[in-house]
Design a protein around this motif. Sequence first.
Motif, mmCIF file in Angstrom:
data_model
loop_
_atom_site.group_PDB
_atom_site.id
_atom_site.type_symbol
_atom_site.label_atom_id
_atom_site.label_comp_id
_atom_site.label_asym_id
_atom_site.label_seq_id
_atom_site.Cartn_x
_atom_site.Cartn_y
_atom_site.Cartn_z
ATOM 1 N N ALA A 45 15.788 33.128 37.509
ATOM 2 C CA ALA A 45 16.947 33.278 36.633
ATOM 3 C C ALA A 45 18.175 33.620 37.428
ATOM 4 C CB ALA A 45 16.674 34.355 35.582
ATOM 5 N N ARG A 46 18.007 34.469 38.425
ATOM 6 C CA ARG A 46 19.159 34.886 39.205
ATOM 7 C C ARG A 46 19.680 33.781 40.103
ATOM 8 N NH1 ARG A 46 17.145 40.963 41.040
ATOM 9 N NH2 ARG A 46 17.459 41.954 39.020
ATOM 10 N N SER A 47 18.781 32.885 40.506
ATOM 11 C CA SER A 47 19.207 31.831 41.429
ATOM 12 C C SER A 47 19.917 30.691 40.711
ATOM 13 C CB SER A 47 17.997 31.288 42.200
ATOM 14 O OG SER A 47 17.076 30.694 41.298
ATOM 15 N N ASN A 48 19.785 30.655 39.351
ATOM 16 C CA ASN A 48 20.434 29.611 38.579
ATOM 17 C C ASN A 48 21.858 30.035 38.275
ATOM 18 O OD1 ASN A 48 21.269 27.665 36.823
ATOM 19 N ND2 ASN A 48 19.455 27.764 35.505
ATOM 20 N N PRO A 57 25.084 35.715 31.470
ATOM 21 C CA PRO A 57 25.288 36.347 30.161
ATOM 22 C C PRO A 57 26.549 35.844 29.481
ATOM 23 C CG PRO A 57 25.816 37.876 31.931
ATOM 24 C CD PRO A 57 25.211 36.665 32.578
ATOM 25 N N ALA A 58 26.619 36.057 28.168
ATOM 26 C CA ALA A 58 27.746 35.563 27.372
ATOM 27 C C ALA A 58 29.103 36.054 27.871
ATOM 28 C CB ALA A 58 27.542 35.946 25.901
ATOM 29 N N PRO A 59 29.239 37.322 28.313
ATOM 30 C CA PRO A 59 30.558 37.765 28.790
ATOM 31 C C PRO A 59 31.110 36.928 29.930
ATOM 32 C CG PRO A 59 29.141 39.659 28.430
ATOM 33 C CD PRO A 59 28.282 38.447 28.262
ATOM 34 N N VAL A 60 30.236 36.446 30.818
ATOM 35 C CA VAL A 60 30.690 35.622 31.941
ATOM 36 C C VAL A 60 31.297 34.327 31.438
ATOM 37 C CG1 VAL A 60 29.954 34.321 33.983
ATOM 38 C CG2 VAL A 60 29.055 36.611 33.571
ATOM 39 N N PHE A 61 30.635 33.686 30.491
ATOM 40 C CA PHE A 61 31.147 32.423 29.964
ATOM 41 C C PHE A 61 32.413 32.627 29.131
ATOM 42 C CE2 PHE A 61 26.672 31.100 30.687
ATOM 43 C CZ PHE A 61 26.940 30.057 31.557
ATOM 44 N N ALA A 62 32.506 33.767 28.450
ATOM 45 C CA ALA A 62 33.720 34.056 27.679
ATOM 46 C C ALA A 62 34.924 34.179 28.605
ATOM 47 C CB ALA A 62 33.524 35.348 26.880
ATOM 48 N N VAL A 63 34.744 34.923 29.693
ATOM 49 C CA VAL A 63 35.839 35.102 30.653
ATOM 50 C C VAL A 63 36.126 33.790 31.382
ATOM 51 C CG1 VAL A 63 36.608 36.346 32.712
ATOM 52 C CG2 VAL A 63 35.353 37.549 30.936
ATOM 53 N N LEU A 106 38.500 37.753 37.872
ATOM 54 C CA LEU A 106 37.667 37.529 39.055
ATOM 55 C C LEU A 106 36.733 38.713 39.280
ATOM 56 C CD1 LEU A 106 36.808 36.000 41.562
ATOM 57 C CD2 LEU A 106 38.801 36.926 42.764
ATOM 58 N N SER A 107 37.256 39.929 39.190
ATOM 59 C CA SER A 107 36.417 41.104 39.427
ATOM 60 C C SER A 107 35.358 41.258 38.337
ATOM 61 C CB SER A 107 37.281 42.367 39.516
ATOM 62 O OG SER A 107 37.952 42.609 38.300
ATOM 63 N N VAL A 108 35.702 40.900 37.077
ATOM 64 C CA VAL A 108 34.732 40.988 35.992
ATOM 65 C C VAL A 108 33.601 39.977 36.191
ATOM 66 C CG1 VAL A 108 34.374 40.559 33.520
ATOM 67 C CG2 VAL A 108 36.305 41.941 34.284
ATOM 68 N N ILE A 109 33.961 38.750 36.541
ATOM 69 C CA ILE A 109 32.931 37.723 36.764
ATOM 70 C C ILE A 109 32.027 38.121 37.919
ATOM 71 C CG2 ILE A 109 32.560 35.348 37.552
ATOM 72 C CD1 ILE A 109 34.931 34.489 35.881
ATOM 73 N N VAL A 110 32.607 38.614 39.005
ATOM 74 C CA VAL A 110 31.803 39.039 40.158
ATOM 75 C C VAL A 110 30.902 40.214 39.773
ATOM 76 C CG1 VAL A 110 31.902 40.095 42.452
ATOM 77 C CG2 VAL A 110 33.413 38.193 41.899
ATOM 78 N N LEU A 131 37.513 39.116 23.196
ATOM 79 C CA LEU A 131 37.412 40.240 22.263
ATOM 80 C C LEU A 131 36.001 40.358 21.678
ATOM 81 C CD1 LEU A 131 38.928 42.482 20.666
ATOM 82 C CD2 LEU A 131 39.390 40.753 18.913
ATOM 83 N N LEU A 132 35.394 39.227 21.353
ATOM 84 C CA LEU A 132 34.090 39.243 20.694
ATOM 85 C C LEU A 132 32.911 39.357 21.652
ATOM 86 C CD1 LEU A 132 34.598 36.496 17.940
ATOM 87 C CD2 LEU A 132 34.750 38.983 17.689
ATOM 88 N N PHE A 133 33.006 38.714 22.809
ATOM 89 C CA PHE A 133 31.825 38.582 23.659
ATOM 90 C C PHE A 133 31.815 39.459 24.907
ATOM 91 C CE2 PHE A 133 32.130 34.457 21.431
ATOM 92 C CZ PHE A 133 30.904 34.483 20.789
ATOM 93 N N LEU A 134 32.952 39.955 25.333
ATOM 94 C CA LEU A 134 32.971 40.772 26.542
ATOM 95 C C LEU A 134 32.637 42.215 26.176
ATOM 96 C CD1 LEU A 134 33.391 40.875 29.563
ATOM 97 C CD2 LEU A 134 35.815 41.308 29.174
ATOM 98 N N ARG A 135 31.394 42.583 26.448
ATOM 99 C CA ARG A 135 30.923 43.927 26.141
ATOM 100 C C ARG A 135 30.164 44.488 27.337
ATOM 101 N NH1 ARG A 135 28.246 42.528 20.218
ATOM 102 N NH2 ARG A 135 30.184 41.903 19.164
#
Length: 404
Positions: free
Chosen positions: A14-17, A22-28, A133-137, A193-197
């Motif tokens: 999972a980590r290598s893919n 998680p949803a927050p990454v795709f939201a950002v 950038l820092s949130v995604i990382v 607002l909805l997905f970044l938690r």
Amino acid sequence: MASQTQDELAQKPARSNILNQPAPVFAVAFACIIAFMGLGLVDPILPAISAQLHASKAQTELLFTSYNLVTGVAMLITGFISTRIGPKWTLLIGLFIIVCFSFLAGHSSSVGQIVGFRAGWGLGNALFIATALSVIVGVARGTTANAIILYEAALGLGISVGPLLGGTLGAHSWRDPFYGVATLMAIGFICVLLFLRGVPRPAQRSSIVAPFKALKYKGLLTLALTALFYNFGFFTLLAYTPYPLKSIGIHGLGYVFFGWGVLLAITSVFVAPRLQNRFGLLPTMYTMLALITITLLVMAFAVHSVVTLSICVIVVGAFLGVNNTLVTTAVMGAAPVERPTASAAYSFVRFVGGGIAPWLAGKLSDTISAAMPFYIGALGVFIGIICLFIGRKALAHVNHAKAH
């Protein structure tokens, strides 16, 4: 111990893919795509704005200058703000500012008003981009390199779609692309607002002088100066080329820069890591910067050939994509400071080049010749190569790092 090992092995696929996030990454990431659309959105409509609002090239290019300079200066306060109110609120405030000022830019009645509203747009852009950038990382599964590739993919996709959207909407009115971005950024605001938690506020508050202190590390300073001069070429290409290509129309400009952005996105994600692993970071960067310099010189020699210019714009996207990913990866490990601080310090310096280059290109074209901006852009990128070579020893620790 055995159960821990089994758990780690179970989680490894999972980590290598890179897409298993998680949803927050795709939201950002989605909001990043829209934010980066704003960079190339105005490309196809620059000649129309210039003609309809009776502005010179240099005056119209101030749309990029105000945007980039304010973005660069505001980068210095992003860490100070985000460590006090938290990453999520910093992202939301940045997105809200972009929505407001992009709408106001579309409602403008003069170039001066658009330039001013683009400056406000740049403030929101700085708050959003540095924090994103820092949130995604921080939130993404897998390695830092994988997170950066996701960020660069969003950048490339946004830059590629931006001109296409600008050309499509701009065919009706130069105002519509600004309204389009305002609408899309509002959607991005809702997604964040909805997905970044679950993104915690940093334990330590960042000082407002931290980015300046970070530049004392020679490796980070080397990359920042390299990017400053590299941006002379990048933003000359992005902001000035629509003028010698204006005969192909708004739709044509949108398609040319769409092709440029697609190659930039593909090479940043799939090609850059392979070249880094095979040849090393610095040799690959030298090569890409040299190819960008050569391409700009070709564009200068063939400034009156629409076909040659169009081909060069699309092809150079591949070189830019590789270089962007490599330099972003290098910045994250160039100095022993927090990643947001390193990003803010680097971005502050590099956006100075992005601020000066568009205005200078317009001025040189109006006063000297249509080819001169490309010569100056090529010279800037060449100076960037020299900066990188002089500071190469300070980057030895990242030169042989493996990409993923």
